[in-house]
Write an enzyme that holds these catalytic residues in place. Structure first.
Site, short mmCIF file in Angstrom:
data_model
loop_
_atom_site.label_atom_id
_atom_site.label_comp_id
_atom_site.label_asym_id
_atom_site.label_seq_id
_atom_site.Cartn_x
_atom_site.Cartn_y
_atom_site.Cartn_z
N GLU A 167 0.86 -1.18 0.00
CA GLU A 167 0.00 0.00 0.00
C GLU A 167 0.89 1.23 0.00
OE1 GLU A 167 -3.01 0.05 3.06
OE2 GLU A 167 -2.84 2.23 3.29
N GLU A 172 -2.64 11.35 3.49
CA GLU A 172 -3.66 11.18 4.50
C GLU A 172 -3.62 12.40 5.41
OE1 GLU A 172 -4.37 7.01 6.19
OE2 GLU A 172 -2.21 7.09 5.89
#
Length: 420
Positions: A167, A172
């Site tokens: 990932e 974020e």
């Protein structure tokens, strides 16, 4: 420091079929370093969505699929919906993902009746990329418990699961850190709160929700580099993993989502205003077309050159060994996206094969793993998908000898000098 989080596994109709998982870790922040900008070579855009269309229209179904459901593992509070209620164009060139405090259809979540709705989109089954520049220009929302993300998952997640799939979190943000975004790698042995990454903080107390910003990774074999508005703030390589497996030399797909609540951001509170909106101006993936100046020769066995047969540009044209002659058919550019290019096309393993003896050819650049090459200091040219080396067939130095991939042996017919 952000707080630890558990892996993200959405109980979604689409995601369950794919076996998707994760998004997530607590990271130490690191100070950014100014970007150093060289003269940029033209880039081939392999994916682009500018979200142009009438207000209220759905996203392009040829590029994106919409996931539905909740997320128990991260203890997020939202239910991801289909349709245009939570993800739609605004008529001004933006995708708007909206988180609302509502439950119009009696959605059920892990904790009971859902309190919020939002949206999550991905390109699985529509588009994947291996290497290149992956970027989005976005204006993120704000508020306690709000968690926007722009990230990627390994396309093999349905086969190997998470975190073996890998990932790459490009951006974020958690609402209690209005000035900071995070970039992270997750893989086997370094997932969840053990992810490898760093944070970037805007100067002067600015908040990311106040303006659009461009979030990007530049991804090449054995390296991922993060930037915000062109400022590089971290670079990660296998050396950062402490001997753990690097799982980032294969196709990944893209995800955009806006979560509400969860272990890391915490739940919304009385200060959180709804609705909250994530505005996405564009998402773009481009592959570096190589260095300026038209590239140079790749020389190998008997001092001869990697050559495009007859200087032809048709897909499937043989790539061969030939006397060096300085023509465009022998000028190769090695891009930061892992491609090797000549005549405007890419060095390609025929049909994406991985077997010894699979021929190498010229083909339209398409971002596939068949067109990814690593050029380590040992002078091998390796296709990571096959884990095999560019090889002169039969070890023959005769003109027109076809090139292929073969198990790496260290022999002279697999040694190359790349002129950059």
């Amino acid at each position: 420091m952000s707080s630890p989080r558990l892996p993200r596994r959405l109980v979604l109709s689409i995601v369950m079929a794919l076996g998707l998982a994760s998004l997530s870790t607590g990271l130490a922040q690191s100070a950014p370093t100014p970007a150093t900008t060289a003269a940029a070579a033209p880039a081939a855009v392999t994916f682009s969505d500018d979200f142009n269309g009438p207000a209220g229209a759905a996203v392009d179904g040829g590029k994106w699929q919409t996931e539905t459901g909740d997320n128990v593992n991260n203890h997020e509070r939202q239910f991801y919906t289909a349709g245009t209620s939570n993800a739609a164009l605004d008529g001004q060139g933006n995708l708007v993902i909206t988180a609302r405090k509502e439950n119009p259809n009696n959605y059920q979540c892990w904790y009971g009746r859902c309190e919020y709705t939002s949206a999550r989109l991905n390109t699985s089954g529509k588009f994947t990329t291996t290497y290149g520049r992956v970027e989005a220009r976005m204006k993120i929302p704000r508020g306690q418990g709000i968690w926007p993300a722009f990230w990627m998952l390994g396309n093999d997640i349905g086969q190997v699961g998470w975190p073996a799939s890998g990932e790459i979190d490009i951006m974020e943000n958690v609402g209690f850190e209005p000035s900071t975004v995070h970039g992270t790698l997750h893989g086997p042995g370094y997932s969840g709160s053990g992810g490898i990454g760093a944070g970037y903080t805007l100067p002067g107390g600015q908040a990311f929700a106040d303006a659009f910003h461009t979030f990007a990774v530049d991804w090449s074999p054995n390296a991922v580099t993060w930037s915000v508005d062109g400022t590089v703030y971290q670079r990660r390589t296998p050396a950062d993993l402490g001997g753990k497996q690097w799982v980032f030399d294969k196709p990944f797909f893209i995800i955009l989502n806006l979560a509400v609540g969860g272990y890391w951001p915490g739940d919304p509170d009385g200060s959180t205003v709804f609705p909250q909106r994530l505005l996405v101006d564009y998402v773009r993936v481009s592959s570096d077309s190589g260095q300026p100046g038209g590239g140079g020769p790749i020389t190998g066995l008997a001092g001869k050159c990697v050559d495009v047969a007859g200087g032809a540009v048709a897909n499937g044209t043989a790539v061969q060994l030939y006397d060096c002659n300085g023509t465009a058919a022998q000028r190769w550019t090695v891009g930061g996206d892992g491609t090797i290019r000549a005549l405007g096309k890419c060095l390609d393993v025929a049909s994406g094969g991985t077997a010894d003896g699979t021929a190498v050819q010229l083909w339209d650049c398409n971002g596939s793993a068949a067109q990814q090459w690593a050029t380590p200091a040992a002078r091998d040219i390796v296709n990571p998908q096959a884990d095999k080396c560019l090889d002169v067939s039969g070890g023959s130095s005769a003109n027109s000898t076809r090139l292929q991939i073969w198990t790496c042996t260290g022999a002279a017919n697999q040694k190359w000098t790349v002129t950059r």
